[in-house]
Design a protein around this motif. Structure first.
Motif, short mmCIF file in Angstrom:
data_model
loop_
_atom_site.label_atom_id
_atom_site.label_comp_id
_atom_site.label_asym_id
_atom_site.label_seq_id
_atom_site.Cartn_x
_atom_site.Cartn_y
_atom_site.Cartn_z
N GLY A 193 -5.19 0.27 -4.60
CA GLY A 193 -4.62 -0.24 -3.36
C GLY A 193 -3.43 0.52 -2.84
O GLY A 193 -2.76 0.08 -1.91
N ALA A 194 -3.15 1.70 -3.41
CA ALA A 194 -2.02 2.52 -2.98
C ALA A 194 -2.53 3.81 -2.33
O ALA A 194 -3.74 4.04 -2.25
CB ALA A 194 -1.12 2.84 -4.17
N ALA A 195 -1.60 4.65 -1.89
CA ALA A 195 -1.95 5.89 -1.21
C ALA A 195 -1.33 7.07 -1.96
O ALA A 195 -0.11 7.15 -2.08
CB ALA A 195 -1.45 5.88 0.24
N ALA B 9 0.84 -1.21 0.00
CA ALA B 9 0.00 0.00 0.00
C ALA B 9 0.87 1.26 0.00
O ALA B 9 0.78 2.11 0.89
CB ALA B 9 -0.95 0.01 1.20
N PRO B 10 1.74 1.41 -0.99
CA PRO B 10 2.78 2.45 -0.93
C PRO B 10 2.23 3.87 -1.02
O PRO B 10 1.23 4.14 -1.70
CB PRO B 10 3.64 2.13 -2.16
CG PRO B 10 2.70 1.44 -3.09
CD PRO B 10 1.79 0.64 -2.24
N ALA C 48 6.89 -1.15 -4.82
CA ALA C 48 6.68 -2.44 -4.16
C ALA C 48 7.37 -3.61 -4.84
O ALA C 48 7.52 -4.68 -4.23
CB ALA C 48 5.17 -2.72 -4.08
N VAL C 49 7.79 -3.45 -6.08
CA VAL C 49 8.40 -4.54 -6.84
C VAL C 49 9.84 -4.15 -7.15
O VAL C 49 10.10 -3.10 -7.74
CB VAL C 49 7.61 -4.79 -8.15
CG1 VAL C 49 8.26 -5.90 -8.97
CG2 VAL C 49 6.15 -5.14 -7.84
N ALA C 50 10.78 -4.99 -6.77
CA ALA C 50 12.21 -4.63 -6.82
C ALA C 50 12.70 -4.36 -8.25
O ALA C 50 13.49 -3.45 -8.47
CB ALA C 50 13.04 -5.74 -6.18
#
Length: 262
Positions: A38-40, A15-16, A206-208
């Motif tokens: 789903g994020a901020a 939820a970045p 969220a994903v490297a």
């Protein structure tokens, strides 16, 4: 090759907080897209605070749709901090070929090495130094016509480059992928592309691997567009249906099979 469903799960689990420096037209819709997905979102752009906020955000997105010198200063300040803190950031070079102010801002921001560049075919061709047929904010070139330029730009800039259109293309200069889906109604709703840039930032947080992150964001958007189109009667009803669909898309619905190696 890639797993958008896993990227979706990672983005929602994180939820970045995404700092979105975007244009006046896009702010409300882009914020709602991030919340639905789903994020901020945080729409923080002024030079007085943009750098300070970039230090606490999980990702930064910069969209040059409505420029002024003060907004450019805020963009540069935020990008500088993102570079120092290794915060992923995404550049959306809206109509970068149209005016001197846009060309200058884009050049300055590209020198700051964005993690990801997301634009339409004409914008990517222009940044790569090639002729484009774009007019205003609209692309006049096909995604396929910009793929070679995107690969060259990704190699030279050290950025992931996403060319979005009917079938999206993503590359890091070595790897390439096409993402299929979406709806013909999407270009008829203003700020859809701008909102996609913000969502790309959420995935990058969220994903490297930013290549995988970009594919995840595009696949999420494409799946939501398909779903929303089945419930919409036109552009007016598509917009709220799209927000609902962004929230409803799950690991199964995102469809890993919509991504193909290029």
């Amino acid at each position: 090759m890639t797993n958008p469903s896993q990227s979706l799960e990672s983005m929602r689990a994180a939820a970045p907080l995404v700092q979105c420096i975007t244009n006046y037209v896009a702010m409300n819709f882009a914020a709602n897209v991030l919340l639905a997905a789903g994020a901020a979102p945080a729409m923080v752009h002024d030079v007085e605070e943009s750098g300070e906020f970039a230090a606490i955000a999980a990702a930064l997105t910069i969209n040059i749709g409505t420029l002024s010198p003060r907004w450019v200063a805020g963009m540069v300040e935020a990008a500088a901090v993102a570079g120092k803190t290794d915060t992923p950031w995404v550049l959306d070079p809206v109509a970068c070929f149209a005016t001197g102010l846009r060309r200058e801002a884009t050049s300055k921001l590209m020198q700051m090495r964005p993690t990801i560049v997301r634009g339409n075919a004409s914008e990517i061709l222009a940044i790569a130094g090639q002729e484009s047929a774009g007019k205003g904010v609209d692309a006049g070139d096909s995604v396929a016509a910009a793929e070679a330029a995107a690969c060259d730009l990704a190699t030279r800039a050290g950025s992931i480059v996403a060319v979005t259109g009917e079938v999206d293309f993503v590359t890091d200069g070595v790897r390439g992928a096409h993402v299929r889906g979406g709806s013909a109604l999407m270009p008829q709703v203003t700020a859809t592309g701008c909102a996609l840039t913000c969502l790309t930032g959420a995935y990058a947080a969220a994903v490297a691997d930013p290549f995988e992150a970009t594919i995840g964001a595009l696949a999420h958007f494409a799946a939501a567009g398909e779903r929303a189109a089945t419930a919409a009667n036109g552009p007016g009803s598509f917009a709220p249906a799209f927000l609902d669909a962004l929230a409803a898309v799950d690991a199964t619905a995102i469809g890993d099979d919509r991504v193909e190696a290029a």
